[in-house]
Design a protein around this motif. Structure first.
Motif, PDB file in Angstrom:
ATOM      1  N   UNK A   1      -4.551  -7.694  15.631  1.00 56.76           N
ATOM      2  CA  UNK A   1      -5.389  -6.975  16.585  1.00 56.76           C
ATOM      3  C   UNK A   1      -5.741  -5.598  16.042  1.00 56.76           C
ATOM      4  N   UNK A   2      -6.916  -5.068  16.381  1.00 56.38           N
ATOM      5  CA  UNK A   2      -7.265  -3.702  15.969  1.00 56.38           C
ATOM      6  C   UNK A   2      -6.270  -2.705  16.548  1.00 56.38           C
ATOM      7  N   UNK A   3      -6.055  -1.603  15.825  1.00 55.95           N
ATOM      8  CA  UNK A   3      -5.111  -0.571  16.241  1.00 55.95           C
ATOM      9  C   UNK A   3      -5.844   0.743  16.486  1.00 55.95           C
ATOM     10  N   UNK A   4      -5.508   1.402  17.598  1.00 53.44           N
ATOM     11  CA  UNK A   4      -5.979   2.748  17.892  1.00 53.44           C
ATOM     12  C   UNK A   4      -4.753   3.633  18.086  1.00 53.44           C
ATOM     13  N   UNK A   5      -4.876   4.937  17.776  1.00 58.28           N
ATOM     14  CA  UNK A   5      -3.707   5.801  17.889  1.00 58.28           C
ATOM     15  C   UNK A   5      -4.021   7.215  18.309  1.00 58.28           C
ATOM     16  N   UNK A   6      -3.021   7.881  18.893  1.00 61.07           N
ATOM     17  CA  UNK A   6      -3.118   9.290  19.234  1.00 61.07           C
ATOM     18  C   UNK A   6      -2.736  10.161  18.056  1.00 61.07           C
ATOM     19  N   UNK A   7      -2.843  11.482  18.213  1.00 62.65           N
ATOM     20  CA  UNK A   7      -2.711  12.365  17.051  1.00 62.65           C
ATOM     21  C   UNK A   7      -1.299  12.449  16.483  1.00 62.65           C
ATOM     22  N   UNK A   8      -0.262  12.045  17.228  1.00 56.45           N
ATOM     23  CA  UNK A   8       1.084  12.051  16.639  1.00 56.45           C
ATOM     24  C   UNK A   8       1.284  10.901  15.647  1.00 56.45           C
ATOM     25  N   UNK A   9       0.355   9.962  15.605  1.00 58.70           N
ATOM     26  CA  UNK A   9       0.389   8.890  14.602  1.00 58.70           C
ATOM     27  C   UNK A   9      -0.187   9.387  13.279  1.00 58.70           C
ATOM     28  N   UNK A  10      -0.869  10.504  13.342  1.00 61.40           N
ATOM     29  CA  UNK A  10      -1.526  11.066  12.158  1.00 61.40           C
ATOM     30  C   UNK A  10      -0.494  11.790  11.287  1.00 61.40           C
ATOM     31  N   UNK A  11       0.221  11.038  10.474  1.00 60.91           N
ATOM     32  CA  UNK A  11       1.248  11.591   9.585  1.00 60.91           C
ATOM     33  C   UNK A  11       1.280  10.806   8.276  1.00 60.91           C
ATOM     34  N   UNK A  12       1.787  11.411   7.196  1.00 59.23           N
ATOM     35  CA  UNK A  12       1.977  10.668   5.943  1.00 59.23           C
ATOM     36  C   UNK A  12       2.900   9.468   6.131  1.00 59.23           C
ATOM     37  N   UNK A  13       3.847   9.556   7.047  1.00 57.42           N
ATOM     38  CA  UNK A  13       4.782   8.458   7.291  1.00 57.42           C
ATOM     39  C   UNK A  13       4.039   7.194   7.740  1.00 57.42           C
ATOM     40  N   UNK A  14       3.006   7.367   8.544  1.00 60.38           N
ATOM     41  CA  UNK A  14       2.215   6.214   8.983  1.00 60.38           C
ATOM     42  C   UNK A  14       1.555   5.536   7.791  1.00 60.38           C
ATOM     43  N   UNK A  15       1.063   6.338   6.854  1.00 61.72           N
ATOM     44  CA  UNK A  15       0.422   5.785   5.663  1.00 61.72           C
ATOM     45  C   UNK A  15       1.436   5.084   4.766  1.00 61.72           C
ATOM     46  N   UNK A  16       2.593   5.729   4.579  1.00 62.50           N
ATOM     47  CA  UNK A  16       3.613   5.175   3.677  1.00 62.50           C
ATOM     48  C   UNK A  16       4.272   3.933   4.261  1.00 62.50           C
ATOM     49  N   UNK A  17       4.759   4.047   5.492  1.00 63.50           N
ATOM     50  CA  UNK A  17       5.516   2.941   6.087  1.00 63.50           C
ATOM     51  C   UNK A  17       4.617   1.873   6.693  1.00 63.50           C
ATOM     52  N   UNK A  18       3.451   2.271   7.140  1.00 64.50           N
ATOM     53  CA  UNK A  18       2.533   1.292   7.731  1.00 64.50           C
ATOM     54  C   UNK A  18       1.868   0.439   6.677  1.00 64.50           C
ATOM     55  N   UNK A  19       1.501   1.069   5.563  1.00 68.34           N
ATOM     56  CA  UNK A  19       0.886   0.330   4.464  1.00 68.34           C
ATOM     57  C   UNK A  19      -0.338  -0.463   4.882  1.00 68.34           C
ATOM     58  N   UNK A  20      -0.456  -1.650   4.331  1.00 65.06           N
ATOM     59  CA  UNK A  20      -1.613  -2.499   4.601  1.00 65.06           C
ATOM     60  C   UNK A  20      -1.704  -2.881   6.069  1.00 65.06           C
ATOM     61  N   UNK A  21      -0.561  -2.992   6.747  1.00 64.88           N
ATOM     62  CA  UNK A  21      -0.584  -3.373   8.165  1.00 64.88           C
ATOM     63  C   UNK A  21      -1.242  -2.305   9.026  1.00 64.88           C
ATOM     64  N   UNK A  22      -1.248  -1.062   8.549  1.00 67.31           N
ATOM     65  CA  UNK A  22      -1.887   0.023   9.291  1.00 67.31           C
ATOM     66  C   UNK A  22      -3.352   0.199   8.915  1.00 67.31           C
ATOM     67  N   UNK A  23      -3.823  -0.572   7.952  1.00 70.86           N
ATOM     68  CA  UNK A  23      -5.207  -0.475   7.506  1.00 70.86           C
ATOM     69  C   UNK A  23      -6.195  -0.673   8.641  1.00 70.86           C
ATOM     70  N   UNK A  24      -7.242   0.144   8.654  1.00 70.13           N
ATOM     71  CA  UNK A  24      -8.314   0.109   9.644  1.00 70.13           C
ATOM     72  C   UNK A  24      -7.918   0.710  10.997  1.00 70.13           C
ATOM     73  N   UNK A  25      -6.670   1.200  11.116  1.00 66.81           N
ATOM     74  CA  UNK A  25      -6.295   1.873  12.361  1.00 66.81           C
ATOM     75  C   UNK A  25      -7.169   3.112  12.545  1.00 66.81           C
ATOM     76  N   UNK A  26      -7.636   3.327  13.763  1.00 66.64           N
ATOM     77  CA  UNK A  26      -8.450   4.494  14.090  1.00 66.64           C
ATOM     78  C   UNK A  26      -7.624   5.448  14.948  1.00 66.64           C
ATOM     79  N   UNK A  27      -7.570   6.705  14.528  1.00 65.06           N
ATOM     80  CA  UNK A  27      -6.736   7.713  15.178  1.00 65.06           C
ATOM     81  C   UNK A  27      -7.611   8.885  15.620  1.00 65.06           C
ATOM     82  N   UNK A  28      -7.339   9.401  16.800  1.00 69.81           N
ATOM     83  CA  UNK A  28      -8.088  10.548  17.330  1.00 69.81           C
ATOM     84  C   UNK A  28      -7.348  11.842  17.007  1.00 69.81           C
ATOM     85  N   UNK A  29      -7.994  12.728  16.266  1.00 69.52           N
ATOM     86  CA  UNK A  29      -7.418  14.029  15.920  1.00 69.52           C
ATOM     87  C   UNK A  29      -8.444  15.126  16.225  1.00 69.52           C
TER      88      UNK A  29
END
Length: 258
Positions: free
Chosen positions: A126-154
């Motif tokens: 399913x598509x992923x949307x996120x709030x600004x606390x998701x906007x971190x390097x940890x999301x990129x590192x640990x989320x990897x490909x599964x976090x791809x295409x996630x849209x975050x509001x900052x």
């Protein structure tokens, strides 16, 4: 003058509280609009932390806007990350079985680990949307490909800036800065401008409350409405995309949604 506090509870709560960051209603509306207009989806599952004012605020505003626009978040699709019995895999499967078309991740920082378990359990279904606390390097590192295409509001993104602030900040900090730095810069500029005419505590508050007050910040003119909120300031949507040049070594970066 807060650069990072976004809870709607602060709006109008005091004559002495101001903020340069937009409140949660602005981010929530941007996410609800994107979900319905760009993704063409109506049914969402929301993951949040009921023990966090920020997370509760963003969740409530998102649900309100989505329902006002004809979308839906049923009570069984609102998942509390702070629940001791929370299970990411079960929650995602139940959300999908119950008709969710989008997973909306609105945690505070304390619940980021469980949020990333949700990202992994979703497996890009399913598509992923996120709030600004998701906007971190940890999301990129640990989320990897599964976090791809996630849209975050900052509130701001360095690649969407049209000033010399990114270059100046890089020379100072030797790295790219994020929205928290930009909003802190705007808060500082507001304080400096507000102190010019009457450099006392009460004088500063009067200056900031004035309808004629304005300060030039990185993100445009800084003005406050009658409730102490930033006036006429929008939100920036960013998307997680592959990028081998990403400075975090994850192979992914947040890129502005144009």
């Amino acid at each position: 003058v807060s650069p990072t506090s976004t809870s709607v509870k602060l709006t109008g709560s005091s004559d002495y509280i101001f903020r340069t960051v937009p409140n949660d209603s602005v981010a929530a509306k941007a996410l609800a609009d994107y979900m319905q207009k760009q993704l063409d989806k109506k049914n969402a599952a929301v993951f949040y932390n009921s023990q966090s004012d920020y997370s509760e605020s963003l969740k409530s505003e998102f649900v309100k806007f989505l329902r006002e626009q004809g979308g839906e978040v049923s009570s069984k699709l609102i998942c509390d990350l702070s629940d001791p019995n929370f299970n990411a895999n079960q929650s995602v499967e139940q959300s999908i079985d119950s008709g969710a078309e989008v997973l909306v991740l609105l945690p505070n920082t304390a619940e980021l680990d469980d949020t990333l378990k949700v990202v992994k359990a979703n497996k890009q279904r399913l598509p992923l949307l996120g709030g600004d606390d998701v906007y971190t390097p940890k999301t990129l590192k640990d989320g990897g490909a599964d976090a791809g295409e996630m849209v975050v509001a900052v509130p701001w993104h360095i690649l969407a800036s049209q000033t010399d602030f990114p270059e100046t900040s890089r020379s100072l900090w030797k790295a790219d800065v994020n929205w928290r730095t930009a909003m802190s810069y705007d808060a500082t500029k507001a304080l400096i401008e507000g102190l010019k005419n009457n450099p006392t505590r009460e004088g500063l508050a009067q200056s900031l409350r004035s309808k004629d007050f304005t300060a030039k910040g990185e993100t445009g003119e800084v003005q406050f409405n009658q409730f102490g909120d930033r006036d006429r300031r929008g939100i920036q949507l960013v998307k997680i995309e592959p990028d081998p040049k990403c400075s975090f070594g994850s192979g992914y970066c947040f890129k502005p949604v144009r």
